[in-house]
Scaffold this motif. Sequence first.
Motif, PDB file in Angstrom:
ATOM      1  N   UNK A  53      24.025  39.712  37.357  1.00  0.00           N
ATOM      2  CA  UNK A  53      25.132  39.893  38.284  1.00  0.00           C
ATOM      3  C   UNK A  53      26.322  39.030  37.881  1.00  0.00           C
ATOM      4  N   UNK A  54      26.051  37.795  37.494  1.00  0.00           N
ATOM      5  CA  UNK A  54      27.125  36.880  37.092  1.00  0.00           C
ATOM      6  C   UNK A  54      27.813  37.397  35.835  1.00  0.00           C
ATOM      7  N   UNK A  55      27.048  37.901  34.894  1.00  0.00           N
ATOM      8  CA  UNK A  55      27.633  38.434  33.658  1.00  0.00           C
ATOM      9  C   UNK A  55      28.537  39.616  33.984  1.00  0.00           C
ATOM     10  N   UNK A  56      28.074  40.492  34.875  1.00  0.00           N
ATOM     11  CA  UNK A  56      28.879  41.657  35.252  1.00  0.00           C
ATOM     12  C   UNK A  56      30.164  41.230  35.950  1.00  0.00           C
ATOM     13  N   UNK A  57      30.057  40.270  36.858  1.00  0.00           N
ATOM     14  CA  UNK A  57      31.239  39.787  37.563  1.00  0.00           C
ATOM     15  C   UNK A  57      32.214  39.117  36.606  1.00  0.00           C
ATOM     16  N   UNK A  58      31.683  38.369  35.646  1.00  0.00           N
ATOM     17  CA  UNK A  58      32.535  37.707  34.663  1.00  0.00           C
ATOM     18  C   UNK A  58      33.281  38.734  33.824  1.00  0.00           C
ATOM     19  N   UNK A  59      32.599  39.798  33.429  1.00  0.00           N
ATOM     20  CA  UNK A  59      33.249  40.848  32.645  1.00  0.00           C
ATOM     21  C   UNK A  59      34.379  41.490  33.453  1.00  0.00           C
ATOM     22  N   UNK A  60      34.124  41.733  34.750  1.00  0.00           N
ATOM     23  CA  UNK A  60      35.171  42.311  35.590  1.00  0.00           C
ATOM     24  C   UNK A  60      36.365  41.369  35.706  1.00  0.00           C
ATOM     25  N   UNK A  61      36.091  40.077  35.878  1.00  0.00           N
ATOM     26  CA  UNK A  61      37.179  39.101  35.984  1.00  0.00           C
ATOM     27  C   UNK A  61      37.992  39.017  34.701  1.00  0.00           C
ATOM     28  N   UNK A  62      37.313  39.121  33.561  1.00  0.00           N
ATOM     29  CA  UNK A  62      38.035  39.107  32.288  1.00  0.00           C
ATOM     30  C   UNK A  62      38.953  40.314  32.175  1.00  0.00           C
ATOM     31  N   UNK A  63      38.474  41.481  32.586  1.00  0.00           N
ATOM     32  CA  UNK A  63      39.302  42.683  32.556  1.00  0.00           C
ATOM     33  C   UNK A  63      40.505  42.528  33.482  1.00  0.00           C
ATOM     34  N   UNK A  64      40.277  41.984  34.677  1.00  0.00           N
ATOM     35  CA  UNK A  64      41.379  41.780  35.611  1.00  0.00           C
ATOM     36  C   UNK A  64      42.395  40.780  35.075  1.00  0.00           C
ATOM     37  N   UNK A  65      41.919  39.720  34.426  1.00  0.00           N
ATOM     38  CA  UNK A  65      42.857  38.728  33.887  1.00  0.00           C
ATOM     39  C   UNK A  65      43.665  39.316  32.740  1.00  0.00           C
ATOM     40  N   UNK A  66      43.049  40.176  31.931  1.00  0.00           N
ATOM     41  CA  UNK A  66      43.801  40.839  30.855  1.00  0.00           C
ATOM     42  C   UNK A  66      44.879  41.750  31.447  1.00  0.00           C
ATOM     43  N   UNK A  67      44.535  42.467  32.508  1.00  0.00           N
ATOM     44  CA  UNK A  67      45.520  43.337  33.155  1.00  0.00           C
ATOM     45  C   UNK A  67      46.648  42.509  33.751  1.00  0.00           C
ATOM     46  N   UNK A  68      46.314  41.344  34.340  1.00  0.00           N
ATOM     47  CA  UNK A  68      47.355  40.475  34.902  1.00  0.00           C
ATOM     48  C   UNK A  68      48.256  39.914  33.808  1.00  0.00           C
ATOM     49  N   UNK A  69      47.657  39.557  32.670  1.00  0.00           N
ATOM     50  CA  UNK A  69      48.472  39.059  31.552  1.00  0.00           C
ATOM     51  C   UNK A  69      49.434  40.133  31.054  1.00  0.00           C
ATOM     52  N   UNK A  70      48.937  41.355  30.950  1.00  0.00           N
ATOM     53  CA  UNK A  70      49.798  42.451  30.498  1.00  0.00           C
ATOM     54  C   UNK A  70      50.926  42.685  31.505  1.00  0.00           C
TER      55      UNK A  70
END
Length: 86
Positions: A53-70
Amino acid sequence: MKLGDNAGWKLDRHIPVALVVTIALQTGAALTWSGAAAERLTALELRSGRTDEVVERTARLEEQSQAMRASLARIEEKLDRAVARR
């Protein structure tokens, strides 16, 4: 050997009681050990599930942070163009 001649295992009276007690204690210890091992395995499986669950949540957070950076990069570009026009 005939089938009617008590074919099979027999318990001889010459077996010491200490041997029977020792085998019983070893069997009990083995069952206790296997029960404890099963509990540890269950605990590790639960921990593994939480880790997934933590790995999945971390992957989602990474995707969201990339979208925020863009998005932030686009905002900065627009601000730079607006400042350059003035």
